[in-house]
Enzyme design. Structure first.
Site, PDB file in Angstrom:
ATOM      1  N   CYS A 166       0.970  -1.202   0.023  1.00  9.13           N
ATOM      2  CA  CYS A 166       0.121   0.997   0.222  1.00  9.13           C
ATOM      3  C   CYS A 166       0.650   0.982   0.142  1.00  9.13           C
ATOM      4  CB  CYS A 166      -0.987   0.058   1.368  1.00  9.13           C
ATOM      5  SG  CYS A 166      -1.741   1.625   1.190  1.00  9.13           S
ATOM      6  N   THR A 182     -26.020   2.494  12.166  1.00  9.99           N
ATOM      7  CA  THR A 182     -26.946   2.427  11.551  1.00  9.99           C
ATOM      8  C   THR A 182     -27.671   3.929  11.435  1.00  9.99           C
ATOM      9  OG1 THR A 182     -28.652   1.378  11.106  1.00  9.99           O
ATOM     10  CG2 THR A 182     -28.207   1.639  13.400  1.00  9.99           C
ATOM     11  N   TYR A 183     -28.026   4.019   9.685  1.00  8.03           N
ATOM     12  CA  TYR A 183     -28.953   5.034   9.510  1.00  8.03           C
ATOM     13  C   TYR A 183     -30.627   4.649   9.927  1.00  8.03           C
ATOM     14  CZ  TYR A 183     -24.832   7.180   9.594  1.00  8.03           C
ATOM     15  OH  TYR A 183     -23.201   7.340   9.858  1.00  8.03           O
ATOM     16  N   THR A 187     -31.438   2.828   6.706  1.00  7.49           N
ATOM     17  CA  THR A 187     -31.417   3.371   5.815  1.00  7.49           C
ATOM     18  C   THR A 187     -31.365   1.867   4.616  1.00  7.49           C
ATOM     19  OG1 THR A 187     -29.626   4.363   5.441  1.00  7.49           O
ATOM     20  CG2 THR A 187     -31.334   6.029   6.068  1.00  7.49           C
ATOM     21  N   THR A 239     -31.166  -3.017   9.222  1.00 10.05           N
ATOM     22  CA  THR A 239     -30.341  -3.853   8.403  1.00 10.05           C
ATOM     23  C   THR A 239     -29.729  -4.139   9.258  1.00 10.05           C
ATOM     24  OG1 THR A 239     -28.683  -1.752   9.426  1.00 10.05           O
ATOM     25  CG2 THR A 239     -30.466  -1.310   7.385  1.00 10.05           C
ATOM     26  N   GLU A 281     -23.321   4.326   2.127  1.00 14.32           N
ATOM     27  CA  GLU A 281     -23.369   3.105   2.028  1.00 14.32           C
ATOM     28  C   GLU A 281     -22.194   1.604   1.945  1.00 14.32           C
ATOM     29  OE1 GLU A 281     -27.943   2.635   2.582  1.00 14.32           O
ATOM     30  OE2 GLU A 281     -27.213   2.669   0.812  1.00 14.32           O
TER      31      GLU A 281
HETATM   32  C1  LIG Z   1     -24.085  -0.797   4.821  1.00 13.38           C
HETATM   33  C2  LIG Z   1     -25.800  -0.691   4.908  1.00 13.38           C
HETATM   34  C3  LIG Z   1     -26.491  -0.931   4.072  1.00 13.38           C
HETATM   35  C4  LIG Z   1     -26.340  -0.332   6.079  1.00 13.38           C
HETATM   36  C5  LIG Z   1     -27.870   1.304   6.080  1.00 13.38           C
HETATM   37  N1  LIG Z   1     -27.364   2.536   5.241  1.00 13.38           N
HETATM   38  C6  LIG Z   1     -27.350   1.730   7.632  1.00 13.38           C
HETATM   39  O1  LIG Z   1     -27.990   2.420   8.267  1.00 13.38           O
HETATM   40  O2  LIG Z   1     -28.121   0.436   8.741  1.00 13.38           O
END
Ligand SMILES: CC(C)C[C@H](N)C(=O)O
Length: 551
Positions: free
Chosen positions: A179, A444-445, A447, A456, A521
């Protein structure tokens, strides 16, 4: 805070001098719709600063971010936080020159979130640059905070190893994955801290004590299950020996940088502006290479191939998938499968669970990889590598004569064992690492792509456990069958390559995977690769140190 707001607040009272220090390229936006920092419209003057800022100022001369971005003010909170630029700002008491009375001068980031801005300023002050790794991680502010704290502590905080040693160990670690990006950054730090120039000729020029670390470096990077107490014993006994605290400090640096290589390659992080191959922003009408700070030798512009990062991002997933690529199942299907799995609640026997783990492991050994093996390593990297042929080996195909068992987290886990050992032997670094692991694991969001309110956790857990499975680590309470439902082949291939063969991964591979997902993401997935890998390496190392101590 936006420039517009600063303008409203201060323009009547203060004259403002603004020096653009560094601009953050935003994916999909070409930072070239304006050509002078005077366009900032604040009535201030632009001054050049000396020292650390000067070369950045030269490199980014005249380039400012697109107007529509510049005028935006605190958009609603999303995980797509994008910083815009780093400026040195001076506030003067009188609005007409000659200015009297400088009241305030500050390094400032303009971007949507104050928290990211402050972190970026701190990062800049710590290392005289806001490196690309921090910029990319800036998508996830809470994580970046822990990452920077940890990195700063292990490289610059209290600890048993001399400072120049720390940076050299980082170079040795980055060398295992060729690297160049990290090697170059660490070389600079090494020299700044008084490290001897001659050591940078390579491993043959360093003291034996440092050289003795190389076996551990190599094993941890590629086949951590092969580490045993004799390796620790060799280091801690005899001439040029290491104390246990020093060994632990070195191990933390090694694992940090091995896994950071994964992140660097998997995100397609570009060279810094002052590194060979680093990009620069072009002034309109300027020829390539002419404004590079170190490019004074115009007769040979090929030496410094400048890459226009905006071109690079234009080809990225924002403008559609590059072809040809494997079809992907898409977010709707993944969400549907997560739902089915949570409704199923299937009870499995321990034997069945163990079988499923093994089956994932065997399948992973059959997976292809992205990219191609690197045939030639440049001399300025290969001098830090020994036994370059030693690489990852699929755990399912590991050397049978030694019969390395699966690492069972129920017998040795980070929470119950690793954390306290590392804390005991090396200040409070366990706390820093613990916060970092937890943040990466729980981030996590809610989403997924454009969808909101999505749980998720199943998807994220599958990714985390898959990474550790590649390194022979099994969580007994996890049903590895879920991995095949949630992670499709192309994602597994990407993850395996990023974790075990990062040097093969390029920005193209980043673009080709998870095409319905946002940049933030994909970076999130790469953070998990970084952290799950680092934790796995540490678990092997700490278990071995513990065995050595209790023998
Ligand atoms: C890696 C992603 C799918 C995570 C997703 N945006 C979340 O808020 O958990």
């Amino acid at each position: 805070m936006s420039l517009k707001l600063w303008h409203q607040l201060w323009n009547d009272v203060f004259a403002v001098k603004i020096v653009p220090v560094q601009f953050v390229p935003t994916p999909g936006t070409a930072a070239r719709d304006s050509n002078s920092s005077r366009d900032l419209g604040l009535g201030g003057d632009v001054v050049a600063l000396s020292g650390a800022f000067r070369f950045l100022e030269t490199a980014f001369r005249g380039e400012i971010p697109p107007r529509r971005k510049r005028n935006s003010f605190c958009p609603p909170e999303t995980d797509e936080a994008q910083p815009i630029g780093l400026f040195w700002i001076e506030f003067w008491r009188v609005s007409e020159p000659p200015y009297r009375n400088l009241t305030k001068a500050e390094l400032f980031i303009f971007g949507p979130f104050r928290r990211t801005n402050n972190l970026f300023v701190d990062a800049f002050l710590q290392s005289n640059r806001l490196d690309h790794v921090s910029q990319v991680m800036g998508y996830h502010t809470s994580y970046l905070d822990h990452f920077l704290k940890t990195q700063n502590f292990i490289l610059r905080g209290d600890g048993p190893l001399p400072f120049h040693y720390r940076h050299y160990i980082a170079i040795m670690a980055a060398g295992r994955h060729q690297c160049g990006y990290l090697i170059n950054l660490q070389k600079q730090e090494f020299l700044l801290l008084g490290g001897e120039h001659s050591w940078l000729k390579g491993l043959s020029s360093i003291p034996p004590k440092l050289k003795n670390l190389y076996d551990i470096n190599k094993i941890l990077a590629h086949r951590p299950w092969q580490l045993n107490t004799s390796h620790i014993e060799k280091l801690t006994k005899g001439k040029d020996s290491w104390s246990l605290a020093e060994v632990i400090h070195a191990i933390v640096i090694l694992t940090h940088f091995h896994s950071l290589c994964s992140f660097v390659f998997a995100c397609g992080v570009n060279q810094e502006v002052d590194q060979a191959g680093g990009y620069k922003y072009q002034m309109p009408g300027e020829t390539r290479g002419s404004a590079h700070p170190s490019n004074t030798n115009q007769s040979n512009p090929k030496d410094i191939p400048t890459v226009d990062i905006t071109e690079d991002w234009k080809n990225s997933s924002h403008v559609g998938p590059p072809s040809p690529t494997e079809p992907e199942v898409g977010i709707n299907t993944i969400m549907q499968r997560m739902k089915t799995l949570s409704e199923q609640n299937e009870e499995c026997t321990p034997v069945e669970l163990a079988k499923r783990f093994e089956s994932i492991e065997t399948q992973s050994a059959e997976l292809g990889l992205v990219g191609a093996e690197r045939l030639e390593t440049p001399a300025d990297i290969s001098c830090f590598i020994e036994d370059g042929k030693f690489g990852y080996q699929d755990f399912a195909k590991r050397d049978e004569q030694f019969d390395f068992p699966t690492f069972r987290v129920q017998d040795y886990s980070w929470n119950d064992h690793g954390y306290s050992l590392v804390n005991r032997l090396y200040n409070d670094v366990g706390n820093l690492l613990d916060d970092k692991f937890k943040t990466a694991q729980n981030l996590t969001y809610y989403t997924m792509g454009g969808r909101t309110d999505v749980d998720t956790s199943r998807f994220r857990r599958a990714i985390w456990n898959y990474i550790q499975c590649l390194l022979g680590i099994r969580h007994d309470d996890y049903d590895y069958g879920e991995i095949n439902h949630l992670l499709e082949r192309s994602l597994k291939t990407f993850i395996k390559s990023a974790c075990c063969y990062p040097e093969r991964v390029t920005k193209k591979d980043y673009d080709r995977v998870l095409r319905e997902f946002k940049h933030s993401e994909k970076v999130h997935v790469n953070l998990m690769v970084l952290e799950a890998r680092m934790q796995a390496e540490l678990l092997y190392a700490l278990r071995t140190v513990n065995r050595y101590m209790t023998n």
